[in-house]
Design an enzyme around this catalytic site. Structure first.
Site, PDB file in Angstrom:
ATOM      1  N   GLU A   1       0.826  -1.316  -0.075  1.00 53.05           N
ATOM      2  CA  GLU A   1       0.098  -0.179  -0.008  1.00 53.05           C
ATOM      3  C   GLU A   1       0.905   1.384   0.029  1.00 53.05           C
ATOM      4  OE1 GLU A   1      -4.365  -0.771   2.077  1.00 53.05           O
ATOM      5  OE2 GLU A   1      -2.485  -0.964   3.474  1.00 53.05           O
TER       6      GLU A   1
ATOM      7  N   HIS B   1      -0.280   5.168   7.898  1.00 51.56           N
ATOM      8  CA  HIS B   1      -1.740   4.523   7.338  1.00 51.56           C
ATOM      9  C   HIS B   1      -2.009   3.395   8.700  1.00 51.56           C
ATOM     10  CE1 HIS B   1      -4.836   2.249   5.488  1.00 51.56           C
ATOM     11  NE2 HIS B   1      -4.109   1.014   5.394  1.00 51.56           N
TER      12      HIS B   1
ATOM     13  N   HIS C   1      -4.981   0.581  10.866  1.00 52.41           N
ATOM     14  CA  HIS C   1      -6.227   0.094  11.228  1.00 52.41           C
ATOM     15  C   HIS C   1      -6.520   0.027  12.782  1.00 52.41           C
ATOM     16  CE1 HIS C   1      -3.967  -2.136   7.716  1.00 52.41           C
ATOM     17  NE2 HIS C   1      -4.524  -1.295   7.274  1.00 52.41           N
TER      18      HIS C   1
ATOM     19  N   HIS D   1     -11.964  -0.037   6.278  1.00 45.38           N
ATOM     20  CA  HIS D   1     -10.366  -0.527   6.164  1.00 45.38           C
ATOM     21  C   HIS D   1      -9.657   0.203   7.174  1.00 45.38           C
ATOM     22  CE1 HIS D   1      -6.730  -0.252   3.164  1.00 45.38           C
ATOM     23  NE2 HIS D   1      -6.179  -0.423   4.645  1.00 45.38           N
TER      24      HIS D   1
HETATM   25 ZN    ZN Z   1      -4.593  -0.737   5.104  1.00 44.14          ZN
END
Ligand code: ZN
Length: 261
Positions: free
Chosen positions: A78, A97, A99, A167
């Protein structure tokens, strides 16, 4: 320059470990920083869990998210998230980034995370949502194509945080210390918002308070203080090898002094 680059690699490795220790990152998620000497590049680890990242794991990428040197390790799938945001936002020098468990209920339910207490103002006014499904239909939900990264960067716009349906979230900052602070306070804010809702209400801060309290959260002395606190919370055996070496140095010199006597 070499020193500066090695310092920022050490700082990036520590940022990964802090965010892992504070529950923002787990086996997945990643943090990057813009190259200190070349705004057309950024630094990001090879594919590895953030709690384990060493400065030696950190690679240079172009803003097209291509490694500058031929890679000898697996790369994060990603990474376009980072490159596309750096392309779109010249003011951004660090990207995370994640989660995080604290934000997942909100991005699953599609309900906004809004600043509900003074430190939560670090996220700014109501962060936008991005749903990969809207533009790209059914995907595996990973942001891997440049057009997906660009779409996410457009949704982020001028904000500091973008929520990603089903996500996670992506957070940006001016420097790693500001980024780490914003990422952790975002999760605290989400936890408090959810708990406050359970006992009755979680009203959003008035616009003026978001602006004023948000400005404090970006002050250099504030982000330095939080960085120092969160760094101290990373257990000694979980800091980077370089940091462990520095901590061990006084003990070695003590031994040498004793030997000389
Ligand atoms: Zn991700």
């Amino acid at each position: 320059m070499a020193n500066k680059l090695s310092d920022i690699k050490e700082e990036l490795a520590l940022a990964n470990r802090i965010l892992a220790h504070e529950g923002v990152l787990d086996a997945f998620g990643h943090v990057s920083v813009r190259h200190p000497g070349d705004p057309g590049r950024y630094l990001l680890s090879r594919s590895r869990s953030p709690a384990l990242i060493e400065p030696a794991d950190i690679l240079e990428y172009t803003l097209d998210s291509e490694p500058v040197r031929p890679p000898t390790a697996h790369l994060y799938a990603e990474r376009v998230i980072h490159g596309c945001i750096y392309q779109a936002r010249s003011d951004v020098t660090a990207v995370c980034h994640h989660h995080a468990p604290a934000v997942m209920p909100f991005v699953i339910a599609g309900k906004p995370i809004v600043p509900v207490f003074h430190l939560g103002a670090a996220i700014g006014e109501e962060p936008p949502f991005w749903d990969q499904q809207d533009e790209f239909g059914d995907t595996n939900l990973l942001v891997v194509k440049p057009e997906e990264g660009r779409s996410l960067a457009r949704a982020l716009g001028h904000h500091s945080v973008v929520l990603m349906n089903r996500h996670g979230a992506t957070v940006v900052g001016n420097g790693l210390k500001e980024l780490v602070s914003r990422s952790i306070f975002m999760c605290q804010n989400a936890e408090y918002q959810l708990r406050a809702l359970m006992i009755g209400a979680a009203p959003v801060l008035p616009r003026g308070e978001i602006k004023l309290a948000g400005a404090i959260s970006r002050l250099p002395n504030v982000v330095t203080r939080t960085w120092e606190y969160w760094s101290a919370r990373v257990p000694a055996d979980k800091t980077t090898a370089a940091a462990r070496g520095r901590r061990a140095k006084p003990a070695r010199s003590m031994r040498r002094r004793k030997a000389r006597r």
